[in-house]
Design a protein around this motif. Structure first.
Motif, PDB file in Angstrom:
ATOM      1  N   SER A 167       0.791  -0.932  -0.001  1.00  0.00           N
ATOM      2  CA  SER A 167      -0.223  -0.005   0.136  1.00  0.00           C
ATOM      3  C   SER A 167       0.924   1.413  -0.003  1.00  0.00           C
ATOM      4  N   LYS A 168       0.520   2.200  -0.775  1.00  0.00           N
ATOM      5  CA  LYS A 168       1.280   3.174  -0.830  1.00  0.00           C
ATOM      6  C   LYS A 168       0.208   4.773  -0.796  1.00  0.00           C
ATOM      7  N   GLU A 179      -4.070   8.260   3.245  1.00  0.00           N
ATOM      8  CA  GLU A 179      -5.630   8.247   3.145  1.00  0.00           C
ATOM      9  C   GLU A 179      -5.921   9.652   2.880  1.00  0.00           C
ATOM     10  N   PRO A 180      -6.994  10.084   2.044  1.00  0.00           N
ATOM     11  CA  PRO A 180      -7.919   8.942   1.503  1.00  0.00           C
ATOM     12  C   PRO A 180      -7.559   8.417   0.126  1.00  0.00           C
ATOM     13  N   ASN A 181      -6.148   8.713  -0.388  1.00  0.00           N
ATOM     14  CA  ASN A 181      -5.817   8.155  -1.570  1.00  0.00           C
ATOM     15  C   ASN A 181      -4.855   6.892  -1.351  1.00  0.00           C
ATOM     16  N   ARG A 182      -5.023   6.412  -0.362  1.00  0.00           N
ATOM     17  CA  ARG A 182      -4.083   4.895  -0.148  1.00  0.00           C
ATOM     18  C   ARG A 182      -4.490   4.022  -0.984  1.00  0.00           C
ATOM     19  N   ARG A 183      -3.586   3.507  -1.781  1.00  0.00           N
ATOM     20  CA  ARG A 183      -3.881   2.591  -2.599  1.00  0.00           C
ATOM     21  C   ARG A 183      -2.809   1.518  -2.701  1.00  0.00           C
ATOM     22  N   ILE A 184      -3.344   0.405  -3.531  1.00  0.00           N
ATOM     23  CA  ILE A 184      -2.359  -0.699  -3.502  1.00  0.00           C
ATOM     24  C   ILE A 184      -1.473  -0.916  -4.738  1.00  0.00           C
ATOM     25  N   VAL A 185      -0.405  -0.813  -4.736  1.00  0.00           N
ATOM     26  CA  VAL A 185       0.544  -1.007  -5.992  1.00  0.00           C
ATOM     27  C   VAL A 185       0.914  -2.472  -6.129  1.00  0.00           C
ATOM     28  N   ILE A 186       0.943  -2.926  -7.453  1.00  0.00           N
ATOM     29  CA  ILE A 186       1.314  -4.204  -7.531  1.00  0.00           C
ATOM     30  C   ILE A 186       2.506  -4.467  -8.158  1.00  0.00           C
ATOM     31  N   TYR A 187       3.635  -4.969  -7.697  1.00  0.00           N
ATOM     32  CA  TYR A 187       4.940  -5.336  -8.251  1.00  0.00           C
ATOM     33  C   TYR A 187       5.144  -6.490  -8.947  1.00  0.00           C
ATOM     34  N   PRO A 188       5.789  -6.478  -9.960  1.00  0.00           N
ATOM     35  CA  PRO A 188       6.298  -7.853 -10.510  1.00  0.00           C
ATOM     36  C   PRO A 188       7.568  -8.501  -9.577  1.00  0.00           C
TER      37      PRO A 188
END
Lengths: 77, 196
Positions: free
Chosen positions: B178-179, B182-191
């Protein structure tokens, strides 16, 4: 709308009998609610980092939008 | 593709539910010896019923004149609201619903009505959003694997992020974090580069 604020606040505090809300019309569309609670209950209606106060404002804004109005909630100390 | 995934999910769920059932059967056996099992359930049900009434009154006060019906699920501690025009109680991105949920949980804790966090859903908004989020997360994870580049998902609340972290932890070839705040906290998916 006052009834909604009163209901939520009275459920949240330890001394519901000390809850006082006055309603003032700022203009045709805006209503100001002044909320007074027992000093020992101030923390309960404000919450950590003002989270409870914010949530109460969000709900009040929703209720006023439903009635075509806007609302301001002031917590008096 | 979608169907295949659906079947796989259903199977996973089924296996899970079987395991759960076995566990709970054992629990019931144990509890029957002590005679506690039924008591606990009743406590939850009556506590939840009180919360249900508070929520009903709150929503009726917000959405004046609208018809409000609420179903209680004591297993998931979930209250599902149905009725007339309740859009305003949901709000943009479910913001108003989250505020209502927060206040209801505070009341619930203060009055010690139910142990645990109550989940509120209005007109299945949360359920449908969760479905969409899961689907998107899987699609994005596939894309990350395919293209080898990180992707940030849309902002989500803590509960939604937890579920996405969970489902993607079983997804091979990606890592999640998670990066942002709040309220813009979002998940980043890494390879994840294949090693060895």
């Amino acid at each position: 709308m006052k009834e909604l604020l009163e209901y939520m606040v009275k459920e949240l505090v330890d001394s519901p009998e000390s809850v006082e809300i006055t309603e003032e019309e700022e203009d045709d569309k805006t209503v100001i609610f002044k909320l007074k609670v027992a000093e020992s209950d101030l923390g309960k209606v404000i919450g950590k980092k003002g989270r409870t106060a914010n949530a109460l404002r969000v709900v009040m804004r929703a209720a006023s939008a439903k009635r075509g109005k806007s609302s301001i909630v002031k917590i008096m100390d | 593709m979608v169907e295949e995934k659906g079947i796989k999910d259903a199977l996973d769920l089924y296996v899970e539910s079987l395991e759960e059932e076995q566990k709970s059967n054992k629990l019931i056996e144990n509890n029957n010896k002590t005679g506690k099992n039924i008591e606990i359930d009743e406590e939850v049900t009556t506590g939840l019923e009180k919360v249900r009434k508070i929520l009903k009154k709150t929503i009726e006060l917000i959405c004046v004149g609208e018809n409000v019906k609420i179903n209680a699920d004591p297993n998931e501690l979930k209250l599902s609201v149905y009725g007339g025009d309740l859009g305003i109680a949901i709000g943009k991105d479910g913001k108003n619903m989250q505020a209502i949920e927060y206040i209801i949980n505070l009341i619930c804790k203060r009055k010690k009505l139910v142990n645990g966090t109550i989940i509120i859903d209005i007109k299945d908004y949360r359920r449908n959003r969760m479905k969409k989020i899961k689907k998107e997360a899987r699609e994005m994870a596939k894309k990350v694997v395919r293209e080898g580049k990180e992707i940030a998902l849309q902002p989500m609340c803590a509960y939604e992020r937890k579920i996405v972290h969970n489902i993607l932890s079983e997804f091979e070839g990606v890592n999640t974090k998670s990066k942002y705040e709040e309220p813009n906290r979002r998940i980043v998916i890494y390879p994840v580069k294949k090693s060895k």
